[in-house]
Write a protein that holds these residues in place. Sequence first.
Motif, PDB file in Angstrom:
ATOM      1  N   GLU A   1       0.833  -1.212   0.000  1.00  0.00           N
ATOM      2  CA  GLU A   1       0.000   0.000   0.000  1.00  0.00           C
ATOM      3  C   GLU A   1       0.865   1.259   0.000  1.00  0.00           C
ATOM      4  OE1 GLU A   1      -2.097  -3.474   1.275  1.00  0.00           O
ATOM      5  OE2 GLU A   1      -0.307  -2.546   2.160  1.00  0.00           O
TER       6      GLU A   1
ATOM      7  N   THR B   1       2.349   1.761  -3.435  1.00  0.00           N
ATOM      8  CA  THR B   1       1.339   2.315  -4.342  1.00  0.00           C
ATOM      9  C   THR B   1       1.166   3.807  -4.096  1.00  0.00           C
ATOM     10  OG1 THR B   1       0.162   0.212  -4.496  1.00  0.00           O
ATOM     11  CG2 THR B   1      -1.084   2.198  -5.038  1.00  0.00           C
ATOM     12  N   GLU B   2       1.180   4.213  -2.819  1.00  0.00           N
ATOM     13  CA  GLU B   2       1.029   5.627  -2.486  1.00  0.00           C
ATOM     14  C   GLU B   2       2.196   6.454  -3.021  1.00  0.00           C
ATOM     15  OE1 GLU B   2      -0.852   7.752   1.320  1.00  0.00           O
ATOM     16  OE2 GLU B   2       1.013   6.687   1.770  1.00  0.00           O
TER      17      GLU B   2
ATOM     18  N   ASN C   1       3.991   5.804  -5.642  1.00  0.00           N
ATOM     19  CA  ASN C   1       3.849   5.906  -7.090  1.00  0.00           C
ATOM     20  C   ASN C   1       2.746   6.880  -7.486  1.00  0.00           C
ATOM     21  OD1 ASN C   1       5.522   3.813  -8.882  1.00  0.00           O
ATOM     22  ND2 ASN C   1       5.181   2.895  -6.880  1.00  0.00           N
ATOM     23  N   LYS C   2       1.664   6.908  -6.722  1.00  0.00           N
ATOM     24  CA  LYS C   2       0.567   7.821  -7.041  1.00  0.00           C
ATOM     25  C   LYS C   2       1.005   9.271  -6.884  1.00  0.00           C
ATOM     26  CE  LYS C   2      -3.453   4.882  -6.112  1.00  0.00           C
ATOM     27  NZ  LYS C   2      -4.658   4.668  -5.266  1.00  0.00           N
ATOM     28  N   VAL C   3       1.714   9.564  -5.799  1.00  0.00           N
ATOM     29  CA  VAL C   3       2.186  10.935  -5.576  1.00  0.00           C
ATOM     30  C   VAL C   3       3.213  11.319  -6.629  1.00  0.00           C
ATOM     31  CG1 VAL C   3       3.518  12.403  -4.012  1.00  0.00           C
ATOM     32  CG2 VAL C   3       1.661  10.985  -3.115  1.00  0.00           C
TER      33      VAL C   3
ATOM     34  N   ASP D   1       3.586  10.103  -9.696  1.00  0.00           N
ATOM     35  CA  ASP D   1       2.922  10.264 -10.992  1.00  0.00           C
ATOM     36  C   ASP D   1       2.094  11.543 -11.038  1.00  0.00           C
ATOM     37  OD1 ASP D   1       4.027   7.884 -11.766  1.00  0.00           O
ATOM     38  OD2 ASP D   1       2.197   6.709 -11.580  1.00  0.00           O
ATOM     39  N   TYR D   2       1.403  11.835  -9.931  1.00  0.00           N
ATOM     40  CA  TYR D   2       0.542  13.031  -9.908  1.00  0.00           C
ATOM     41  C   TYR D   2       1.361  14.302 -10.102  1.00  0.00           C
ATOM     42  CZ  TYR D   2      -2.125  16.934  -8.111  1.00  0.00           C
ATOM     43  OH  TYR D   2      -2.713  18.153  -7.961  1.00  0.00           O
TER      44      TYR D   2
ATOM     45  N   LYS E   1       6.423  16.801  -3.718  1.00  0.00           N
ATOM     46  CA  LYS E   1       6.213  15.382  -3.400  1.00  0.00           C
ATOM     47  C   LYS E   1       6.411  15.142  -1.911  1.00  0.00           C
ATOM     48  CE  LYS E   1       7.785  14.051  -8.011  1.00  0.00           C
ATOM     49  NZ  LYS E   1       8.864  13.450  -8.829  1.00  0.00           N
TER      50      LYS E   1
ATOM     51  N   ARG F   1       0.132  12.903   4.024  1.00  0.00           N
ATOM     52  CA  ARG F   1      -0.458  11.558   4.028  1.00  0.00           C
ATOM     53  C   ARG F   1       0.112  10.671   5.133  1.00  0.00           C
ATOM     54  NH1 ARG F   1      -1.249  13.994  -0.331  1.00  0.00           N
ATOM     55  NH2 ARG F   1      -2.840  13.449  -1.868  1.00  0.00           N
TER      56      ARG F   1
ATOM     57  N   TRP G   1       9.783   8.410 -14.418  1.00  0.00           N
ATOM     58  CA  TRP G   1       8.518   8.154 -13.736  1.00  0.00           C
ATOM     59  C   TRP G   1       8.509   6.833 -12.988  1.00  0.00           C
ATOM     60  CZ3 TRP G   1       3.367  10.312 -15.817  1.00  0.00           C
ATOM     61  CH2 TRP G   1       3.509  11.678 -16.089  1.00  0.00           C
TER      62      TRP G   1
END
Length: 263
Positions: free
Chosen positions: A85, A88-89, A91-93, A95-96, A133, A140, A179
């Motif tokens: 988890e 994943t977090e 990578n999301k930050v 990428d965003y 980032k 978070r 990325w």
Amino acid sequence: MLWRAKITIAASALALLAGCQSPGYVGSITSAHFERTSEAQIVTASMPTYQQVAAPFGYVGFCVRNPDECGGGTDAPQAAAMTPEKWTELNKVNDYVNSAIPQVSDAALYDRDEWWSYPDARGGDCEDLAMMKRKLLIERGWAPENLLISVVREWNGDGHAVLLVTTDRGEFVLDNKNWEIVAWTDAPYQWIKRQSRERPFIWVNLDHRTMRTAHIEVPPLGEQAPFLAILRKTEKPTLRPGVSDGQTASRSASKEKPTAAIN
């Protein structure tokens, strides 16, 4: 047949050069590497650090304008526990920020070589994206001592900045030029310096060529950065923003160009 061999060699060399600028230059790390087990498996060894060094001028200027952003710290840093988890977090930050923020040089935005700031709608450059980032991950729940702004040198000598994330599985790089999040040993850079885990305003040497073992004096928790105290005694308030003029990792003016979006 000789010409075919030469073509093959040339093609291989071009592939290696292209890999330095593409998101696929190292093997992929997936969340499967961080499945919960009774014993954490290290993906990569921790980065060695050396003596305390001067903070980048741009960072000093950022702290002058935003002292609360450069305070805090801990006397007992604990690496973040990496899970699927958490991966994943990250990578999301990453990428965003890379996709949502236009990548524009300080020269274009502020008419100066270095001006560290959180990016706005106009965009920002490498250190601005790295700081954003860090900010989003702290919001978070990530501990600040595991989110370290780091200065590196690219293959062509240009200065660059990335976010280094310290975990119990190793240290990983969030980068606006790649990325894919990679282990620090797989990033195609020469490591120069980064924030200390104990105090964000202290920077430590990462360059083994200039390494020197030395005890790092860590101010007590709650004390402001020493350079802020000195500036407040010696500089007029109207002159403080000028401290932000400087270089990221090189003595010459930054040649960094906006990075094209990667689909």
